[in-house]
Design an enzyme around this catalytic site. Sequence first.
Site, PDB file in Angstrom:
ATOM      1  N   ASN A   1       0.807  -1.222   0.000  1.00  0.00           N
ATOM      2  CA  ASN A   1       0.000   0.000   0.000  1.00  0.00           C
ATOM      3  C   ASN A   1       0.840   1.272   0.000  1.00  0.00           C
ATOM      4  O   ASN A   1       0.403   2.298  -0.516  1.00  0.00           O
ATOM      5  CB  ASN A   1      -0.922  -0.015   1.228  1.00  0.00           C
ATOM      6  CG  ASN A   1      -1.516   1.347   1.518  1.00  0.00           C
ATOM      7  OD1 ASN A   1      -2.410   1.818   0.829  1.00  0.00           O
ATOM      8  ND2 ASN A   1      -0.984   2.018   2.542  1.00  0.00           N
TER       9      ASN A   1
ATOM     10  N   LYS B   1       1.634  17.163  -4.360  1.00  0.00           N
ATOM     11  CA  LYS B   1       0.412  17.954  -4.498  1.00  0.00           C
ATOM     12  C   LYS B   1       0.385  18.634  -5.868  1.00  0.00           C
ATOM     13  O   LYS B   1       1.423  18.838  -6.506  1.00  0.00           O
ATOM     14  CB  LYS B   1       0.331  19.018  -3.393  1.00  0.00           C
ATOM     15  CG  LYS B   1       0.364  18.458  -1.981  1.00  0.00           C
ATOM     16  CD  LYS B   1      -0.859  17.632  -1.647  1.00  0.00           C
ATOM     17  CE  LYS B   1      -0.866  17.216  -0.178  1.00  0.00           C
ATOM     18  NZ  LYS B   1      -1.999  16.324   0.142  1.00  0.00           N
TER      19      LYS B   1
ATOM     20  N   TYR C   1       2.879  10.671 -10.870  1.00  0.00           N
ATOM     21  CA  TYR C   1       2.142   9.687 -10.077  1.00  0.00           C
ATOM     22  C   TYR C   1       1.475   8.656 -10.990  1.00  0.00           C
ATOM     23  O   TYR C   1       1.578   7.442 -10.773  1.00  0.00           O
ATOM     24  CB  TYR C   1       1.093  10.397  -9.224  1.00  0.00           C
ATOM     25  CG  TYR C   1       0.238   9.470  -8.394  1.00  0.00           C
ATOM     26  CD1 TYR C   1       0.729   8.915  -7.219  1.00  0.00           C
ATOM     27  CD2 TYR C   1      -1.069   9.159  -8.778  1.00  0.00           C
ATOM     28  CE1 TYR C   1      -0.049   8.065  -6.446  1.00  0.00           C
ATOM     29  CE2 TYR C   1      -1.855   8.313  -8.014  1.00  0.00           C
ATOM     30  CZ  TYR C   1      -1.344   7.770  -6.851  1.00  0.00           C
ATOM     31  OH  TYR C   1      -2.120   6.926  -6.090  1.00  0.00           O
TER      32      TYR C   1
ATOM     33  N   THR D   1      -7.565  11.258   2.108  1.00  0.00           N
ATOM     34  CA  THR D   1      -6.353  11.004   2.879  1.00  0.00           C
ATOM     35  C   THR D   1      -5.487  12.251   2.841  1.00  0.00           C
ATOM     36  O   THR D   1      -5.788  13.225   2.129  1.00  0.00           O
ATOM     37  CB  THR D   1      -5.548   9.835   2.266  1.00  0.00           C
ATOM     38  OG1 THR D   1      -5.166  10.191   0.919  1.00  0.00           O
ATOM     39  CG2 THR D   1      -6.364   8.550   2.233  1.00  0.00           C
TER      40      THR D   1
END
Length: 276
Positions: free
Chosen positions: A89, A95, A193, A232
């Site tokens: 995980n 950001k 990402y 999250t």
Amino acid sequence: MSKSVAVVTGANKGIGLAIVRGLCRAGFPGDVVLAARNEKLGRETVDMLREEGIETIFHQLDICDQPSAERLRDFLQNKYGGLDILINNAGIAFKNDAVEPFGEQAEVTMRTNFWGTLKVSRALLPLLRPNARVVNISSFVSKRALGQCSPPLQAKFRDAELSEEDLCSLMEEFVKAAQRGTHTDEGWPSTAYGTTKIGVTVLSKIQARILTQTRAADGILLNACCPGWVRTDMAGPKATKSPEEGAETPVYLALLPQGVKGPHGELVSDKEVQEW
């Protein structure tokens, strides 16, 4: 027979913590190892869970550090003699307003999300017992990023015979192109990402294929999954799912009953296999 054991990486908060809770509340018949990089935060999380009536075991793990993964491997081998569930995980994302150059974002994100997952897998997959389950946390962003790749790159990532070595080379090529500032010219998407999660999804398909070739009789199932857009620290407060909702598919895959043939080598979202 040795006691069953599950490992969840990056489990001191967010989706990882919700997965730990989900496994325990579903009645997993063994120990759940909460693995996290920060020992203080990890042990505090174990104490918090104990107050909720959930017993877990902490073990330090920095997925970017091979010796750290090997120490966890040795602990599992010595204490349990194997491994029944592995949920990879741990991961990071910059950001949207991050000021770091894209090349730096690509290198740092790849180091954790792809190379870290690979390090842990290389250390722990040899411990898998018959009927073990492995879940690599990917993202719906991997599918979106795949669609933004050039047709030749898409073909490579969809190649059912792609080797782990070739995948590693592709991930290295992306980082180098991002550092040169030529990634879009070379057919790559402008998401560090998303590209790392392409790597995780395709790595899962390769790992599953190798397990089928080498341990077909053992009933091991390995999949990538998308937990969804989850509230999250990484995804932010506007996301549509709670951590508990995000944990549903990983826990479902981790607890697939013995004897089922699949899913295996798939990308799964909301408990449904996704086209790749």
